[in-house]
Design a protein around this motif. Structure first.
Motif, PDB file in Angstrom:
ATOM      1  N   ASP A 206       3.414   9.961 -10.290  1.00 10.84           N
ATOM      2  CA  ASP A 206       2.727  11.208  -9.950  1.00 10.84           C
ATOM      3  C   ASP A 206       3.411  12.415 -10.569  1.00 10.84           C
TER       4      ASP A 206
ATOM      5  N   SER B 296      -2.550  14.646  -4.447  1.00  5.97           N
ATOM      6  CA  SER B 296      -1.159  14.905  -4.837  1.00  5.97           C
ATOM      7  C   SER B 296      -0.890  14.861  -6.347  1.00  5.97           C
ATOM      8  N   PRO B 297      -1.388  13.864  -7.094  1.00  4.62           N
ATOM      9  CA  PRO B 297      -1.089  13.903  -8.539  1.00  4.62           C
ATOM     10  C   PRO B 297      -1.704  15.112  -9.240  1.00  4.62           C
TER      11      PRO B 297
ATOM     12  N   ARG C  51      -4.513   9.985   8.415  1.00  6.25           N
ATOM     13  CA  ARG C  51      -3.270   9.636   7.725  1.00  6.25           C
ATOM     14  C   ARG C  51      -3.279   8.148   7.383  1.00  6.25           C
TER      15      ARG C  51
ATOM     16  N   PHE D 135       0.857  -1.181   0.000  1.00  7.97           N
ATOM     17  CA  PHE D 135       0.000   0.000   0.000  1.00  7.97           C
ATOM     18  C   PHE D 135       0.892   1.229   0.000  1.00  7.97           C
ATOM     19  N   ILE D 136       1.056   1.856  -1.149  1.00  2.99           N
ATOM     20  CA  ILE D 136       1.967   2.983  -1.250  1.00  2.99           C
ATOM     21  C   ILE D 136       1.205   4.295  -1.192  1.00  2.99           C
ATOM     22  N   ASN D 137       1.384   5.004  -0.079  1.00  2.00           N
ATOM     23  CA  ASN D 137       0.824   6.350   0.045  1.00  2.00           C
ATOM     24  C   ASN D 137       1.874   7.220   0.704  1.00  2.00           C
ATOM     25  N   TYR D 138       1.733   8.540   0.550  1.00  4.79           N
ATOM     26  CA  TYR D 138       2.677   9.426   1.235  1.00  4.79           C
ATOM     27  C   TYR D 138       2.368   9.393   2.727  1.00  4.79           C
ATOM     28  N   PRO D 139       3.350   8.979   3.547  1.00  2.07           N
ATOM     29  CA  PRO D 139       3.051   8.718   4.961  1.00  2.07           C
ATOM     30  C   PRO D 139       2.620   9.962   5.743  1.00  2.07           C
ATOM     31  N   HIS D 140       3.095  11.150   5.319  1.00  5.07           N
ATOM     32  CA  HIS D 140       2.796  12.325   6.133  1.00  5.07           C
ATOM     33  C   HIS D 140       1.697  13.198   5.563  1.00  5.07           C
ATOM     34  N   PHE D 141       0.990  12.657   4.557  1.00 11.26           N
ATOM     35  CA  PHE D 141      -0.153  13.388   4.006  1.00 11.26           C
ATOM     36  C   PHE D 141      -1.431  12.755   4.519  1.00 11.26           C
TER      37      PHE D 141
ATOM     38  N   PRO E 121      10.451  11.766   5.636  1.00 11.60           N
ATOM     39  CA  PRO E 121       9.565  11.127   6.626  1.00 11.60           C
ATOM     40  C   PRO E 121       9.981   9.701   6.956  1.00 11.60           C
TER      41      PRO E 121
ATOM     42  N   TYR F 248       8.900  14.481   0.892  1.00 14.14           N
ATOM     43  CA  TYR F 248       7.676  13.778   1.285  1.00 14.14           C
ATOM     44  C   TYR F 248       7.824  12.273   1.380  1.00 14.14           C
ATOM     45  N   ILE F 249       8.919  11.729   0.871  1.00 15.76           N
ATOM     46  CA  ILE F 249       9.097  10.281   1.011  1.00 15.76           C
ATOM     47  C   ILE F 249      10.339   9.973   1.840  1.00 15.76           C
TER      48      ILE F 249
ATOM     49  N   TYR G  60       7.734   3.090  -3.685  1.00  8.86           N
ATOM     50  CA  TYR G  60       7.487   4.490  -3.325  1.00  8.86           C
ATOM     51  C   TYR G  60       8.061   5.430  -4.377  1.00  8.86           C
TER      52      TYR G  60
ATOM     53  N   ARG H 177      -5.901   7.480  -5.681  1.00  8.28           N
ATOM     54  CA  ARG H 177      -4.835   8.293  -6.270  1.00  8.28           C
ATOM     55  C   ARG H 177      -4.630   7.921  -7.732  1.00  8.28           C
TER      56      ARG H 177
END
Lengths: 355, 288
Positions: free
Chosen positions: B190, A97-98, A129, A83-89, B204, B200-201, B183, A145
């Motif tokens: 994107d 984001s895109p 998050r 599951f790839i997502n930006y961890p801090h968004f 963090p 952002y990657i 990632y 996304r």
């Protein structure tokens, strides 16, 4: 969008990852890449996305050669097994984001994110998050996304493999519906034959860096053009044996033979490879065409509604899959019934002769 | 009825830990506490002094000066080593034979004993015979670390950066290599720019190891003794006399056990407090 591979080969050092692959995927449909781990599915997807560049050959989108075109300019989206997502968004920012990178207006972003979130049932979680979500919700966020930017080509790399059974079924039901009313070509990689059959669409079977067959999923399943395709597209593995056609009889060994009819009718006398799927080898006869064979039981597994029995047929390991619960002693000799109407015959070069 | 089960056997399992902690922490610390509230003139005769030594230390200009130098030194090396370490880690190869080569080269400075580092840099930086000293002077810059405070600071900082940046590199590299390729692919799809990928990657995902790196570098540099002692001996004058060097001068040079003990405790509390603050602030986000 049309997607065509022309003689694509990908080498990394001395290893050949993809070998001379030419295929024309079906526009705006579900295209499934079915193959075992390391068969080359992910490399194919990465070639489509532009994350990898072919060593030789060309990739064409909509009649344009995109072989050397950068990922960012291809308008593709991809969902990975992890599951790839930006961890801090937050979920919202992740989905947005895109669009932000692409320079959409704020109002536009908001309406698009809202509609996709609604579609994927993420609306209540938009402020959270990713690490506060369940695996299913994280993968939904990644899917959102991928969908939000209305890509022409959506690549799904075993997106359901890391989900638990129930979530997997749920999302597998939704996926084709989500994607069908969008004008995008979908390529979906999976290791599971059952998943390919459930998703429908078109299937390309991948084996050792090559696409062995491509066509409508049920057609590929029913008429595999070679033994390797049949092996890839069978779970439990397809049973195979040498067989001889002689004087209108299919002869398995001295004791077992049956009249050549149905698919075998048109075959000439000679030696063949025969394949039969495990659910046509049962512990009780299922039709008058069933032929009895003897085997020694090695493993017997019971799962809810069916029994899977592994047995030795001579030197060969075969699998039988029957409805209902049949307790069979391990090590015992047992009789299995082979439904001869569903045998698939291959030539000695393992190409399909009759099915 | 609840009947409390009494089982004293567990004490035997805890006992070794208690003995160990007592010998390596509690007893030495209590000895220092004991010294810090008494005065002695030798012969093992002690007089109660209360908090007098603490007042002395906290009001001492000498202590303020060493503390100031210490904070300046620690801040400078953190500001250099952390970004530099991350930058080097980012440029290191991710796979292939060069990975182990790079890692070995990076680990090398960490394997050298501290006093050897000090001696090495002392000779290396000597203006008359050292390669570095000669080179800088040959460029027309007047450089002599044994007589000029600025040169002494420059050399000390350079030495510490040389010795310890590797630690940050190794930790940051470990953090970076734990990020799955997917990632980077997702970011590429994107259309994210390299800066966005870092911000952002990578950042963090490196946060935990970087927190540990900063903490370790803070504690180590705040307690630095051997290297500057060998390199400059705290000089010229007092300009590179950091807290530990000053402490040793008071405790063993002047044999003022009381003030030295009080200073040790204050010193210890500062390290503890700053580390705790640091960790709490860095991890605040994680807890939410």
């Amino acid at each position: 969008m049309t997607l065509v591979f022309k003689n694509v080969t990908k080498r990394v050092g001395a290893d050949v990852h993809i070998f001379d692959t030419s295929v024309e995927f079906v526009e705006n449909e579900f295209n499934i890449l079915l193959g075992t781990t390391l068969a080359g599915k992910t490399t194919l997807l990465q070639l489509m996305a532009g994350l990898e560049v072919p060593t030789s050959g060309e990739i064409w989108f909509n009649g344009n050669n995109v072989t050397g075109v950068a990922t960012q300019k291809r308008n593709v989206s991809m969902v990975h097994q992890q599951f790839i997502n930006y961890p801090h968004f937050s979920v919202y920012d992740n989905i947005a984001s895109p669009l932000r990178v692409a320079g959409f207006s704020k109002a536009d972003i908001e309406s698009r994110v809202d509609s996709v979130a609604n579609l994927l049932k993420l609306t209540p979680m938009l402020k959270r998050r990713p690490n506060e979500l369940s695996g299913g919700q994280q993968q939904r966020t990644a899917l959102a996304r991928a969908l939000v930017k209305d890509a022409d080509l959506v690549l799904l790399d075993e997106p359901l493999a890391n989900l638990d059974y129930k979530l997997r079924e749920e999302l597998r039901d939704e996926l084709p519906k989500l994607l069908s009313d969008r004008k995008c070509t979908v390529v979906y990689a999976t290791t599971e034959p059952t998943e390919a059959l459930l998703l429908g669409g078109y299937t390309a079977t991948v084996h050792e860096g090559q696409i062995t067959q491509f066509g409508k999923t049920p057609d590929v399943y029913r008429r595999p053009t070679d033994l390797e395709t049949a092996r890839v597209f069978s779970d439990p593995p397809i049973n195979t044996t040498k067989i001889i056609r002689k004087d209108g009889l299919m002869v398995l060994d001295e004791e077992v033979s049956w009249p050549a009819q149905g698919a075998a009718d048109g075959l000439a006398d000679g030696a063949y490879m025969m394949g039969i799927r495990p659910h046509f080898v049962t512990v009780q006869p299922t039709s008058e065409n069933a032929v009895a064979i003897q085997g020694r039981v090695i493993v017997s597994e019971l799962s809810g509604s069916e029994s899977v029995v592994h047995f030795k047929l001579g030197d060969l390991s075969w699998v039988s899959q029957s409805h209902g619960i049949h307790a069979i002693d391990i090590g015992a000799d047992a009789t299995f019934y082979l439904d001869t109407r569903h045998c698939i015959y291959f030539g000695e070069n393992e190409k399909l002769m009759a099915a | 009825m609840n009947k409390k089960i009494s089982n004293q056997k567990a004490w035997w399992f805890v006992a070794p830990v208690i003995v160990l902690v007592a010998f390596n922490a509690v007893i030495p610390l209590m000895t220092v506490v004991n010294y810090s509230v008494q005065e002695t003139f030798g012969n093992n005769v002690f007089f109660w002094e209360g908090v007098k030594w603490f007042e002395t230390v906290l009001n001492s200009e000498r202590f303020h000066a060493s503390l100031g130098r210490q904070m300046m030194f620690t801040s400078i090396i953190l500001l250099i080593e952390v970004p530099l370490g991350v930058a080097i880690a980012l440029t290191m190869p991710k796979k292939g034979v060069w990975v182990s080569v790079c890692l070995v080269f990076m680990a090398m400075p960490l394997l050298i004993p501290w006093n050897v580092v000090g001696a090495m840099w002392n000779i290396f930086a000597l203006p008359d015979i050292g390669l570095l000293g000669r080179a800088i002077n040959a460029l027309g810059i007047d450089y002599n670390f044994t007589s000029q405070p600025l040169s002494a600071w420059f050399t000390t900082i350079l030495m510490d950066v040389w010795h310890w940046t590797s630690l940050v590199v190794l930790l940051a590299y470990a953090g970076l290599s734990s990020i799955p390729d997917a990632y980077y692919q997702a970011a590429k799809i994107d259309g994210a720019k390299p800066w966005a990928v870092f911000r952002y990657i990578q950042l963090p995902k490196m946060k935990r190891v970087l927190t540990i790196a900063i903490l370790l570098r803070f504690m180590d540099s705040f307690m630095i003794y051997t290297e500057p002692f060998v390199l400059t001996g705290g000089g010229p004058g007092n300009t590179t006399t950091f807290l530990s060097i000053d402490l040793v001068k008071i405790a063993l040079g002047q044999f003022d056990l009381g003030p030295a003990a009080a200073m040790s405790l204050v010193y210890f509390l500062i390290v503890l407090l700053v580390s705790w603050l640091f960790y709490t602030l860095m991890m605040k986000d994680e807890a939410q």
